[in-house]
Design an enzyme around this catalytic site. Structure first.
Site, PDB file in Angstrom:
ATOM      1  N   LYS A   6       0.180 -21.086  11.205  1.00 31.28           N
ATOM      2  CA  LYS A   6       0.379 -22.327  11.957  1.00 31.28           C
ATOM      3  C   LYS A   6       0.125 -23.577  11.122  1.00 31.28           C
ATOM      4  CE  LYS A   6       1.084 -20.796  16.310  1.00 31.28           C
ATOM      5  NZ  LYS A   6       2.187 -21.235  17.179  1.00 31.28           N
ATOM      6  N   LYS A  15      -4.829 -21.358   5.299  1.00 29.10           N
ATOM      7  CA  LYS A  15      -5.895 -22.233   5.815  1.00 29.10           C
ATOM      8  C   LYS A  15      -5.875 -22.213   7.339  1.00 29.10           C
ATOM      9  CE  LYS A  15      -6.090 -25.225   1.800  1.00 29.10           C
ATOM     10  NZ  LYS A  15      -5.925 -26.572   1.239  1.00 29.10           N
ATOM     11  N   ASP A  72       9.378 -11.498  27.229  1.00 27.69           N
ATOM     12  CA  ASP A  72      10.344 -12.510  27.671  1.00 27.69           C
ATOM     13  C   ASP A  72      11.454 -12.736  26.635  1.00 27.69           C
ATOM     14  OD1 ASP A  72       7.836 -13.686  26.403  1.00 27.69           O
ATOM     15  OD2 ASP A  72       9.313 -15.282  26.078  1.00 27.69           O
ATOM     16  N   SER A 114       0.848  -1.190   0.000  1.00 26.02           N
ATOM     17  CA  SER A 114       0.000   0.000   0.000  1.00 26.02           C
ATOM     18  C   SER A 114       0.879   1.233   0.000  1.00 26.02           C
ATOM     19  CB  SER A 114      -0.887  -0.017   1.259  1.00 26.02           C
ATOM     20  OG  SER A 114      -1.286   1.301   1.595  1.00 26.02           O
ATOM     21  N   TYR A 127     -12.868 -28.000  12.143  1.00 29.21           N
ATOM     22  CA  TYR A 127     -11.965 -28.960  11.521  1.00 29.21           C
ATOM     23  C   TYR A 127     -11.945 -30.308  12.232  1.00 29.21           C
ATOM     24  CZ  TYR A 127     -10.385 -24.661   9.251  1.00 29.21           C
ATOM     25  OH  TYR A 127     -10.342 -23.472   8.552  1.00 29.21           O
ATOM     26  N   SER A 155      -2.830 -21.955  22.256  1.00 31.51           N
ATOM     27  CA  SER A 155      -3.696 -20.795  22.470  1.00 31.51           C
ATOM     28  C   SER A 155      -4.736 -20.670  21.369  1.00 31.51           C
ATOM     29  CB  SER A 155      -2.864 -19.522  22.533  1.00 31.51           C
ATOM     30  OG  SER A 155      -2.318 -19.237  21.270  1.00 31.51           O
ATOM     31  N   ALA A 207       4.691  -8.825  27.401  1.00 27.88           N
ATOM     32  CA  ALA A 207       5.093 -10.243  27.345  1.00 27.88           C
ATOM     33  C   ALA A 207       6.473 -10.287  26.695  1.00 27.88           C
ATOM     34  CB  ALA A 207       4.079 -11.057  26.532  1.00 27.88           C
ATOM     35  N   ASN A 231      -7.432 -14.400  13.015  1.00 26.12           N
ATOM     36  CA  ASN A 231      -8.570 -14.911  13.776  1.00 26.12           C
ATOM     37  C   ASN A 231      -8.912 -13.975  14.930  1.00 26.12           C
ATOM     38  OD1 ASN A 231      -8.968 -17.233  12.181  1.00 26.12           O
ATOM     39  ND2 ASN A 231      -7.164 -18.161  13.123  1.00 26.12           N
TER      40      ASN A 231
END
Lengths: 333, 333
Positions: free
Chosen positions: B63, B58, B220, B38, B125, B88, B218, B321
């Protein structure tokens, strides 16, 4: 080029030659948009769906193709005076951006009720916004006034051969990206998009079916096909703000002769299709852009024996300019 | 293939050979995701950005690459007993889908606070959901219990050579699609994604910089790089639900040796990046997925002279998601 254009069938404002010329002209400027697919949506639809993502086009909609073709077809004298248009938004942003790329002025008449994100796009691309009242008559009158004052060239949002040819480049890309397509479903409003798409697709493969998707609350194209002449409506009522225009004298003959059928859908089904695009495809699609998916999932389409052999369907996600708040509110209704 | 794997540098769980093997293994199943760009975002960032859209993969996230590689690397005896994982969410859905494609069982331990849309993906799934309390310890204990009862193979979300190799295929695609890239920015959590991406990218072009993006709440991995050993945190606090895991003993050496720097960002900047993805790219990206854009736009990155020559930046939009309501609510805060 002019010679070739003059050779085209007098009945139509564009043809496969003018569309191929447009492709050469605009390819340095446009995005070649990807085609996405989803097994989940395939299984919901019971067919293979191929989503041509014009929401990822510059300016957030397919309109940049036509605008770019129109702007870069102007001769230098014409270009020097700039361009003017009235538009529900996406054409306005697209024309502003194309004009900016050529370094010329774009005067944009916009109705006061246009979605905020579409107006912001015009401003982002240095378009000069001129507000008008919402009715098409007010918009056209204001555009004529600007035209008389500036000498700018009017670039109509759809009733224009260069615009139709630019939009037709979608078919050239789509059928190269997904050659197995046997059907293309296209949103219909003024008819610029579907005219270009149908002319190119049928020229490449006359067996391809081209279907229009139209909101029930703005079903002038369906009525026009039924009556055999252009029908306009006293008012329209749909969430799909990009689909409220009526056919023009250049788009009507093409829609009449090359569009196989028009599927009308309810607004609630457009909203559900937007949700599926967001949740499953992960793509932001405006109501006008989601209507093709809504049509494929409609009972009218599923139960029509004429379309039972449509196994590989190209769906044109025509634009993605939707305010997130509007999207969210529509889901709650 | 095993022979090649055995030849790899003992220090690392994957290498360019295992990543190329993964590409061959998974290519019949995965989407080759598009790279979007863009001009508007380029001008905001002051650099050219190339967005690798793994949100269109998918299962809605990268993942699936690693999960697919792990599942199709099992021998028939192993596969017959199925697979188990704690996750998670995105790894869970991905493993469920890959297992479904191979026709084997997937037992998925999911914390009770996982986002609704991620759980729905697992169910879609055919994954067998087994609920656990949120802490990682509880999740691991439950997974061990399932493993003992079923004989299923544990597929760790990130601390696994096949997983790392699968995620590395992103670099192979990205550098083919946009060979001018000089920098890649990758979300970091357990380190599976960035390990694969860094190994492949640096093998193809050692001059490419690989930077991690991590939430301040987070951080770490940033602390681990500073300390020279794996640091874990008593708790994490970030909207990026996919970025709360800690490095593992297989990912840490790769992160230590191949990741050039870690940029930490505030949650408010992650939310702003999500908004830009939605409004300008027209792509639905979850918080963990948008963090790379947030990093590029952060003052820490802009003002760091070490990165002033990063002109063509690949940004991995790792997943999409996100519940629309969550997205909308986060914009209102």
């Amino acid at each position: 080029m002019e010679t070739k254009s003059q050779m085209r069938d007098e009945k139509y404002a564009a043809d496969i030659s003018s569309i191929r010329e447009a492709q050469v002209r605009i390819s340095p400027f446009i995005h070649k948009t990807p085609v996405l697919s989803s097994e989940t949506l395939n299984s919901i639809a019971g067919r293979k769906l191929h989503f041509k993502c014009e929401c990822f086009q510059k300016g957030g909609a397919f309109k940049f193709r036509g605008a770019c073709n129109a702007i870069f077809s102007l001769n230098d004298d014409q270009a020097a005076k700039g361009v003017v248009t009235h538009s529900s938004g996406n054409h306005a942003a697209a024309l502003s951006l194309a004009a900016k790329l050529r370094g010329i002025a774009a005067y944009i008449v916009i109705p006061k009720n246009a979605p905020k994100c579409k107006v912001e796009n015009v401003i982002r691309y240095n378009g000069q916004v001129i507000w008008s009242e919402p009715p098409m008559r007010s918009r056209e009158d204001m555009a004529t006034k600007v035209l008389q004052e500036t000498g700018a060239v009017l670039v109509h949002p759809y009733n224009d051969g260069h615009i139709i040819s630019g939009q037709g480049t979608i078919s050239l890309e789509l059928l190269e990206q997904a050659p197995q397509i046997d059907t293309i479903i296209v949103p219909i409003s003024g008819g610029g998009l579907i005219s270009g798409v149908a002319l190119a697709a049928k020229s490449i493969n006359p067996a391809i079916r081209v279907l229009a998707a139209e909101p029930k609350g703005a079903n002038d194209a369906a009525q026009s096909k039924g009556a055999g002449r252009i029908i306009t409506l006293p008012e329209t009522n749909t969430i799909a703000d990009g689909l409220r225009a009526f056919l023009g004298d250049l788009t009507w003959p093409i829609v009449r002769d090359f569009v196989d059928d028009i599927i009308t859908v309810e607004d609630k089904d457009i909203i559900e299709a937007m949700r599926l695009c967001y949740e499953i495809l992960k793509v932001a699609v405006e109501p006008s852009g989601a209507i093709g998916l809504a049509a494929v999932l409609s009972d009218d389409f599923r139960n029509n024996l004429a379309w039972k052999d449509c196994n590989n369907i190209g769906i044109i996600l025509s634009g993605g300019n939707v305010d997130l708040g509007v999207l969210w509110d529509s889901f709650l209704k």
